[in-house]
Design an enzyme around this catalytic site. Sequence first.
Site, PDB file in Angstrom:
ATOM      1  CB  SER A 151      -6.311   2.843  12.720  1.00 58.57           C
ATOM      2  OG  SER A 151      -7.467   3.797  13.239  1.00 58.57           O
ATOM      3  CB  ILE A 169       0.738   6.579   5.520  1.00 62.11           C
ATOM      4  CG1 ILE A 169      -0.059   7.490   6.323  1.00 62.11           C
ATOM      5  CG2 ILE A 169       1.679   5.935   6.380  1.00 62.11           C
ATOM      6  CD1 ILE A 169      -0.891   6.795   7.324  1.00 62.11           C
ATOM      7  N   GLY A 170       1.930   5.203   2.727  1.00 62.12           N
ATOM      8  CA  GLY A 170       3.206   4.574   2.426  1.00 62.12           C
ATOM      9  C   GLY A 170       3.948   5.144   1.296  1.00 62.12           C
ATOM     10  CE1 TYR A 192      -9.235   1.350   8.529  1.00 57.82           C
ATOM     11  CE2 TYR A 192      -9.657   2.834  10.484  1.00 57.82           C
ATOM     12  CZ  TYR A 192      -8.866   2.618   9.339  1.00 57.82           C
ATOM     13  OH  TYR A 192      -7.480   3.183   9.175  1.00 57.82           O
ATOM     14  N   GLY A 240       1.058  -1.290  -0.011  1.00 53.35           N
ATOM     15  CA  GLY A 240       0.051   0.012  -0.068  1.00 53.35           C
ATOM     16  C   GLY A 240       0.910   1.233   0.106  1.00 53.35           C
ATOM     17  N   GLY A 241       1.862   1.351  -0.865  1.00 57.23           N
ATOM     18  CA  GLY A 241       2.651   2.507  -1.067  1.00 57.23           C
ATOM     19  C   GLY A 241       2.469   3.306  -2.017  1.00 57.23           C
ATOM     20  CB  THR A 242       0.118   3.322  -4.927  1.00 55.02           C
ATOM     21  OG1 THR A 242      -0.952   3.094  -4.430  1.00 55.02           O
ATOM     22  CG2 THR A 242       0.679   2.139  -5.372  1.00 55.02           C
TER      23      THR A 242
HETATM   24  P1  NAD Z   1      -4.330   5.796   1.197  1.00 54.63           P
HETATM   25  O1  NAD Z   1      -5.759   5.586   0.354  1.00 54.63           O
HETATM   26  O2  NAD Z   1      -3.614   6.884   0.683  1.00 54.63           O
HETATM   27  O3  NAD Z   1      -3.359   4.526   1.081  1.00 54.63           O
HETATM   28  C1  NAD Z   1      -3.846   3.008   1.012  1.00 54.63           C
HETATM   29  C2  NAD Z   1      -2.895   2.402   0.214  1.00 54.63           C
HETATM   30  O4  NAD Z   1      -3.226   1.035   0.279  1.00 54.63           O
HETATM   31  C3  NAD Z   1      -2.827   2.627  -1.154  1.00 54.63           C
HETATM   32  O5  NAD Z   1      -1.469   2.724  -1.768  1.00 54.63           O
HETATM   33  C4  NAD Z   1      -3.647   1.539  -1.799  1.00 54.63           C
HETATM   34  O6  NAD Z   1      -3.435   1.194  -3.193  1.00 54.63           O
HETATM   35  C5  NAD Z   1      -3.359   0.530  -1.072  1.00 54.63           C
HETATM   36  N1  NAD Z   1      -4.369  -0.625  -0.980  1.00 54.63           N
HETATM   37  C6  NAD Z   1      -5.765  -0.603  -0.715  1.00 54.63           C
HETATM   38  N2  NAD Z   1      -6.327  -1.682  -0.616  1.00 54.63           N
HETATM   39  C7  NAD Z   1      -5.491  -2.537  -1.191  1.00 54.63           C
HETATM   40  C8  NAD Z   1      -5.174  -4.008  -1.666  1.00 54.63           C
HETATM   41  N3  NAD Z   1      -6.274  -4.613  -1.796  1.00 54.63           N
HETATM   42  N4  NAD Z   1      -4.249  -4.425  -2.082  1.00 54.63           N
HETATM   43  C9  NAD Z   1      -3.068  -3.601  -2.186  1.00 54.63           C
HETATM   44  N5  NAD Z   1      -3.110  -2.328  -1.641  1.00 54.63           N
HETATM   45  C10 NAD Z   1      -4.100  -1.720  -1.247  1.00 54.63           C
HETATM   46  O7  NAD Z   1      -4.483   5.796   2.636  1.00 54.63           O
HETATM   47  P2  NAD Z   1      -3.778   5.954   3.881  1.00 54.63           P
HETATM   48  O8  NAD Z   1      -4.156   6.875   4.768  1.00 54.63           O
HETATM   49  O9  NAD Z   1      -2.003   6.250   3.495  1.00 54.63           O
HETATM   50  O10 NAD Z   1      -3.632   4.544   4.508  1.00 54.63           O
HETATM   51  C11 NAD Z   1      -2.557   3.742   4.534  1.00 54.63           C
HETATM   52  C12 NAD Z   1      -2.682   3.121   6.069  1.00 54.63           C
HETATM   53  O11 NAD Z   1      -2.901   3.776   7.188  1.00 54.63           O
HETATM   54  C13 NAD Z   1      -4.022   2.029   6.012  1.00 54.63           C
HETATM   55  O12 NAD Z   1      -3.660   0.943   6.402  1.00 54.63           O
HETATM   56  C14 NAD Z   1      -5.117   2.863   6.695  1.00 54.63           C
HETATM   57  O13 NAD Z   1      -5.999   2.001   7.193  1.00 54.63           O
HETATM   58  C15 NAD Z   1      -4.051   3.627   7.914  1.00 54.63           C
HETATM   59  N6  NAD Z   1      -4.686   4.402   8.614  1.00 54.63           N
HETATM   60  C16 NAD Z   1      -4.922   5.939   8.025  1.00 54.63           C
HETATM   61  C17 NAD Z   1      -5.270   6.710   8.750  1.00 54.63           C
HETATM   62  C18 NAD Z   1      -5.588   8.148   8.383  1.00 54.63           C
HETATM   63  O14 NAD Z   1      -6.259   8.836   8.810  1.00 54.63           O
HETATM   64  N7  NAD Z   1      -5.106   8.273   6.911  1.00 54.63           N
HETATM   65  C19 NAD Z   1      -5.390   6.498  10.037  1.00 54.63           C
HETATM   66  C20 NAD Z   1      -5.257   5.472  10.804  1.00 54.63           C
HETATM   67  C21 NAD Z   1      -4.815   4.618  10.236  1.00 54.63           C
END
Ligand code: NAD
Length: 249
Positions: free
Chosen positions: A136, A18-19, A151, A13-15
């Site tokens: 989270s 956070i990733g 979630y 999930g680095g596209t």
């Molecule tokens: P984001 O949507 O920008 O990134 C999510 C990443 O996960 C993307 O790269 C997406 O392609 C990848 N992804 C989603 N489904 C996938 C799948 N089936 N297979 C492979 N990759 C997949 O969101 P983010 O906020 O950067 O989230 C990153 C992590 O942080 C997640 O696990 C999210 O639950 C967690 N998180 C985010 C927050 C927030 O407020 N943004 C808070 C707590 C936890």
Amino acid sequence: MAKLDGKIALISGGTSGIGAETARLFQSEGATVIVTGSSERSVVAAKAALPGIEVLVSDASDVAATKALVEQVKGKHSRIDILFVNAGIAKFAPIAQVDEAFYDNQFNVNVKGAFFLLKHAIPVIPDGGAIILTASVSGAAGALGGSTTIYGSTKAALRSFGRTFAKELAPRGIRINTISPGPIVTPILDKVGFTPAQKDSFIEGAKTRIPLGRTGTAAEVAAAALYLAADATYTTGAELFVDGGLIDL
Ligand code: NAD
């Protein structure tokens, strides 16, 4: 010398969000970085946004794909020094509106996908390697944003993985730690099912509850990931809240 010189780092999930920010930081610290995304479309965009970083399609909910991903990385780089299990989705709904598909979708990506990526990758992680999980605040506390029943429970499973895996991996000197972010403004907020007005109200409402008075940034979570990957050499099985004090204060 940079903190991650010579290290191979795999970030699921680095596209985006956070990733992607963590991939940039790890790369700037000397690591060779591989990131994954779920769709060809997200991967094409990420390749343009992340020069010098290898971007692969790998659906986190597909167990065979997690195995194939590890084999692909092993074939090219021979090992994974740092594994950041970060891929995740977030959908919010009141209990009465949760159906089986809604439940399965989040558990399959956030929990099953994480477990099997860990299972397949651990044999490829050398002794002394590091694993970081993204959970989270929702996994540790209820009623933060409302309707986070499913979630939040997926993220509670990740916090548990962090603790239980730590014990099993300690004899090999592999550290595993969990980051639990509070509200971070990333593309995920456009995917939870909010209308634009609900998204704004969620962010504004969060700010009033967060002691530091603001949401966090992906760069602030990436800094925590770098700390756990490189500096926290006597820390394993820990959970680091990156949440402006939301959980504790
Ligand atoms: P984001 O949507 O920008 O990134 C999510 C990443 O996960 C993307 O790269 C997406 O392609 C990848 N992804 C989603 N489904 C996938 C799948 N089936 N297979 C492979 N990759 C997949 O969101 P983010 O906020 O950067 O989230 C990153 C992590 O942080 C997640 O696990 C999210 O639950 C967690 N998180 C985010 C927050 C927030 O407020 N943004 C808070 C707590 C936890």
